[in-house]
Design a protein around this motif. Structure first.
Motif, short mmCIF file in Angstrom:
data_model
loop_
_atom_site.label_atom_id
_atom_site.label_comp_id
_atom_site.label_asym_id
_atom_site.label_seq_id
_atom_site.Cartn_x
_atom_site.Cartn_y
_atom_site.Cartn_z
N PRO A 267 -12.22 -40.74 34.47
CA PRO A 267 -11.70 -40.01 33.31
C PRO A 267 -12.74 -39.96 32.20
N GLY A 268 -12.53 -39.05 31.26
CA GLY A 268 -13.48 -38.87 30.18
C GLY A 268 -13.70 -40.11 29.35
N ALA A 269 -12.68 -40.93 29.18
CA ALA A 269 -12.81 -42.14 28.36
C ALA A 269 -13.82 -43.11 28.95
N ILE A 270 -13.86 -43.17 30.27
CA ILE A 270 -14.80 -44.08 30.94
C ILE A 270 -16.18 -43.43 31.06
N LEU A 271 -16.21 -42.10 31.12
CA LEU A 271 -17.47 -41.40 31.31
C LEU A 271 -18.47 -41.71 30.21
N THR A 272 -17.99 -42.06 29.03
CA THR A 272 -18.88 -42.34 27.91
C THR A 272 -19.78 -43.55 28.16
N LYS A 273 -19.42 -44.40 29.08
CA LYS A 273 -20.27 -45.56 29.36
C LYS A 273 -21.01 -45.42 30.70
N VAL A 274 -21.07 -44.19 31.19
CA VAL A 274 -21.77 -43.94 32.45
C VAL A 274 -22.97 -43.04 32.17
N LYS A 275 -24.13 -43.39 32.72
CA LYS A 275 -25.32 -42.55 32.58
C LYS A 275 -26.13 -42.59 33.87
#
Length: 310
Positions: free
Chosen positions: A232-240
């Motif tokens: 989900p978008g909320a978790i995507l913020t900590k993925v790179k």
């Protein structure tokens, strides 16, 4: 290239694999890029010893298609090229006689030049007449003209023969291109494995007739596999990209096997949560596909369920 699991199979896998393992951010299945190797030539499979499960190296010759007819066509073209050389003319014999005449003329000219010098000396001593000297000069002039004609004749003969030979050899270039085309078709009679990997499926057998484009076998590199998960978008913020992630493969009986993976791809577009995908945040309605590359120790299989913690 194809992916292994359909959404329906993924739903079944996810629904049946809940366990009390570590808290994770996303889940999915392991997959790998698969290559279907096809025939590049028509003919009978003379040899094709590939078996499912075989490990093949890139560039290995894994089979041969009968190209005997193309070999004969190439040989015919090569014979025609060789025959062209028999149609050419060697300028040597034709100009040899003229060259001999030229040598005689040049020798006579040298003799007359010496005679002229002697006569000039005699004339100074009143031992010769002017007519004798004039006769010698006339002979020298005549020999020089003969020598010029002989030299022109040699040049003309060489030019004519060269033109004739160029006309003959003008046929050689297209013939050589035809031979190269036949050689390319002959080369395609060898089945060359395109990448190092494991044979997943074999579609043809030795002795069968095959055609250009017909699938022969499917291969994939299983040394490294990819976990495709939706977050989900909320978790995507900590993925790179390039980020290290902890991956857990389902081991059965509520157990999981840990692996270290690396994020290799993040979708640049969100999509509504697929009904076949379960996320830990039930309120999330938009998710992003993420791929995590994992070094395979031999345990991971394509289609196996896994989870990831970023």
């Amino acid at each position: 290239m194809k992916k292994l699991f359909t959404p329906l199979l993924l739903t079944i896998a996810l629904a049946s694999c809940h366990h009390d393992g570590p808290d994770t951010d996303a889940s999915g299945v392991f997959e790998s890029d698969e290559v279907i190797v096809s025939a590049e030539q028509n003919g009978k499979l003379l040899s094709f010893p590939v078996k499912e499960g075989d490990s093949l190296t890139k560039g290995a010759v894994v089979g041969n298609i009968d190209v005997s007819n193309i070999l004969l066509q190439k040989a015919q073209v090569q014979a025609t090229i060789q025959a062209l050389h028999q149609k050419t003319t060697n300028p040597g014999p034709q100009t040899e006689l003229v060259k001999k005449q030229l040598a005689v003329q040049q020798s006579q000219l040298a003799q007359q030049e010496r005679e002229k010098t002697r006569t000039e000396n005699l004339l100074k001593a009143d031992a010769a007449t002017q007519k004798q000297l004039d006769d010698i000069n006339a002979q020298i002039d005549q020999l020089k003209k003969q020598i010029a004609v002989s030299q022109q004749q040699i040049t003309l003969d060489n030019s004519n023969i060269a033109t004739q030979n160029r006309t003959v050899f003008s046929e050689q270039d297209p013939l050589e291109k035809s031979a190269a085309q036949f050689q390319d078709q002959i080369n395609k009679g060898q089945i060359i494995n395109p990448l190092s990997g494991t044979v997943l499926t074999k579609y043809a057998l030795e002795g069968e007739m095959t055609t250009t484009g017909k699938a022969l076998y499917k291969i994939a590199n299983l040394d490294t596999v990819t976990l495709r998960a939706y977050v989900p978008g909320a978790i995507l913020t900590k993925v790179k990209l390039g980020q290290t992630a902890q991956v857990y493969a389902d081991e059965g009986e509520s157990k999981s096997r840990p692996y270290t993976g690396q994020v290799s791809w993040i979708s640049d577009k969100s999509e509504f949560t697929p009904k076949t995908i379960q996320t830990r945040d039930e309120r999330a309605n938009l998710v992003y596909a993420v791929k995590i590359r994992v070094k395979n120790d031999g345990y991971l299989k394509l289609g196996m369920y896994g989870e990831v913690k970023f």
